[in-house]
Design a protein around this motif. Sequence first.
Motif, PDB file in Angstrom:
ATOM      1  N   TYR A  11       0.819  -1.215   0.000  1.00 18.19           N
ATOM      2  CA  TYR A  11       0.000   0.000   0.000  1.00 18.19           C
ATOM      3  C   TYR A  11       0.849   1.261   0.000  1.00 18.19           C
ATOM      4  O   TYR A  11       0.452   2.285  -0.571  1.00 18.19           O
ATOM      5  CB  TYR A  11      -0.974  -0.034   1.185  1.00 18.19           C
ATOM      6  N   TYR A  54       0.769   6.649  -6.950  1.00 19.61           N
ATOM      7  CA  TYR A  54      -0.280   7.658  -7.104  1.00 19.61           C
ATOM      8  C   TYR A  54       0.297   9.068  -7.022  1.00 19.61           C
ATOM      9  O   TYR A  54      -0.162   9.981  -7.717  1.00 19.61           O
ATOM     10  CB  TYR A  54      -1.364   7.475  -6.041  1.00 19.61           C
ATOM     11  N   ASN A  58      -8.736   6.888 -12.984  1.00 20.99           N
ATOM     12  CA  ASN A  58      -9.703   6.928 -11.893  1.00 20.99           C
ATOM     13  C   ASN A  58     -11.117   7.279 -12.334  1.00 20.99           C
ATOM     14  O   ASN A  58     -12.010   7.389 -11.495  1.00 20.99           O
ATOM     15  CB  ASN A  58      -9.256   7.940 -10.829  1.00 20.99           C
ATOM     16  N   SER A  91     -16.110   5.018  -5.009  1.00 22.32           N
ATOM     17  CA  SER A  91     -15.999   4.534  -3.631  1.00 22.32           C
ATOM     18  C   SER A  91     -17.391   4.192  -3.129  1.00 22.32           C
ATOM     19  O   SER A  91     -18.251   5.067  -3.016  1.00 22.32           O
ATOM     20  CB  SER A  91     -15.362   5.611  -2.754  1.00 22.32           C
ATOM     21  N   ASP A 146     -17.154   1.508   2.713  1.00 25.08           N
ATOM     22  CA  ASP A 146     -16.570   2.369   3.744  1.00 25.08           C
ATOM     23  C   ASP A 146     -17.176   2.076   5.115  1.00 25.08           C
ATOM     24  O   ASP A 146     -16.480   2.020   6.131  1.00 25.08           O
ATOM     25  CB  ASP A 146     -16.782   3.846   3.395  1.00 25.08           C
ATOM     26  N   ILE A 150      -9.043  -1.119   1.954  1.00 20.19           N
ATOM     27  CA  ILE A 150      -9.976   0.001   1.824  1.00 20.19           C
ATOM     28  C   ILE A 150      -9.731   1.086   2.864  1.00 20.19           C
ATOM     29  O   ILE A 150      -9.707   2.271   2.538  1.00 20.19           O
ATOM     30  CB  ILE A 150     -11.441  -0.495   1.909  1.00 20.19           C
ATOM     31  N   LYS A 167      -6.264   3.411   2.018  1.00 18.42           N
ATOM     32  CA  LYS A 167      -6.766   4.737   1.661  1.00 18.42           C
ATOM     33  C   LYS A 167      -6.096   5.821   2.504  1.00 18.42           C
ATOM     34  O   LYS A 167      -5.751   6.892   2.007  1.00 18.42           O
ATOM     35  CB  LYS A 167      -8.281   4.768   1.852  1.00 18.42           C
ATOM     36  N   GLN A 168      -5.901   5.544   3.781  1.00 18.22           N
ATOM     37  CA  GLN A 168      -5.215   6.503   4.648  1.00 18.22           C
ATOM     38  C   GLN A 168      -3.773   6.724   4.196  1.00 18.22           C
ATOM     39  O   GLN A 168      -3.299   7.866   4.110  1.00 18.22           O
ATOM     40  CB  GLN A 168      -5.232   6.000   6.095  1.00 18.22           C
ATOM     41  N   LYS A 213      -2.487   6.265   1.258  1.00 17.19           N
ATOM     42  CA  LYS A 213      -2.480   6.992  -0.015  1.00 17.19           C
ATOM     43  C   LYS A 213      -2.663   8.488   0.216  1.00 17.19           C
ATOM     44  O   LYS A 213      -1.996   9.313  -0.411  1.00 17.19           O
ATOM     45  CB  LYS A 213      -3.591   6.460  -0.923  1.00 17.19           C
ATOM     46  N   ASN A 214      -3.559   8.841   1.128  1.00 17.68           N
ATOM     47  CA  ASN A 214      -3.795  10.253   1.406  1.00 17.68           C
ATOM     48  C   ASN A 214      -2.568  10.908   2.036  1.00 17.68           C
ATOM     49  O   ASN A 214      -2.207  12.036   1.700  1.00 17.68           O
ATOM     50  CB  ASN A 214      -5.005  10.407   2.333  1.00 17.68           C
TER      51      ASN A 214
END
Length: 442
Positions: free
Chosen positions: A65, A72, A86, A91, A96, A354, A358-359, A361-362
């Motif tokens: 990840y 990204y 994308n 999403s 979530d 997920i 996702k965290q 990536k942010n």
Amino acid sequence: MDSGSPYHWLRELRCDSNSSNPISLLIECAKCVATGSIKNADIGLEYISQISSPDGNAVQRMVTYFSEALGYRIVKHLPGVYKALNSSKTSLSSDDILVQKYFYDLCPFLKFSYLITNQAIIESMEFEKVVHIIDLHCSEPAQWIDLLQTLKKRKGGPPHLKITGIHEKKEVLEQMSLHLTAEAGKLDFPLQFNPIVSKLEDVDFDNLPVKTGEAVAITSVLQLHSLLATDDEMAGRISPAGPTSFNLQRAVHMSQRTFAEWLERDMINAYILSPDSALSPLFLGASPKMGIFLNAMRKLQPKLIVVTEQESNLNGCNLLERIDRALYFYSALFDCLESTVTRTSMERQKLESILLGKQIKNIIACEGVDRKERHEKLEKWNLRLEMAGCVKVPLSYNGRIEATNLLQKYSHKYKFREVNDCLLVCWSDIPLFSVSAWSFRR
């Protein structure tokens, strides 16, 4: 820019004894991304894909990840490519919601927070007739069902309880209302539930249904850090897709050099211009949303505020420091899952891909207002809240005893320790989440 042939770098990598260590390789790739050496980063990321896997051990899963997030970050500086990749990705709200439930079930962190929070509410509201709880991220009915059951046994009878639940997803609040109303009916408990569909930064505190004479408690679980995203002028100059937009002049310049060279120059510019939201992390002006938010909370004159946050310092600008600190934090999270949940668990796989993915990536791929995962350590939260006019409320001794029993049900490696009247919940000796209780000075 690149120093030497990328193929020479790859040969050195394969001869290096550390090349089989995906974390070492990931850090080298991060250095390449940070300095604009995109060719080398591409080679390194391809090699990482061969020695990491979302189905492997904790390190392999985590590095998967992190490498995806680095990819990204590179692609986001190609607006057209990024949008093309994308354009069909959506999403699902149901996913979530589901992974949040998995996080609650598979790890003890949220249960720990809810237990300590409820005990603080019970003790601070011992003699109150009307208690109004404002939950800034109302998503797990188990917390408030436990509170109802405990307050029902209160000497002298339960208070009239109002819960104002705030969440950006209407379906989450609808489910909360169903569960809480049903439980209150079974217990014959005087409960009023007020759903507020809103993002955290858009909450209108002036219009919340708070009445004079109510004892107010505000709970925030893993929410306040998102308000630290910088929204100053510099951030506004950097678009979500990259530092600048593609235009004809840049196309002409591109034709005069290779595409990789253009991309590397663009990445270096982005790295230099990326704003630091933590220019002065103790200065409320550096995070104006946080200052406005805390001031609005103060107007409600809450008797109690309980804050749970991630215990990590990820609010700085420097990409390499951010990655290093994120690796430290998430390696412990992935390790605790590895120790307590099977590798083939579908729930674990979804939670990691997920939620945690996702965290990550942010944290790595985003800058400016897009970067919401800006975790800070307890010492900074303490100073920020004190500057806003808050004072500590000591946490319950009874709550700590119950929390010890809770953590031991998961693993002996889960612990907590007290720091300045706050609690840190840890995996082994690595603190991962903090819980602190506050009230505003009168």
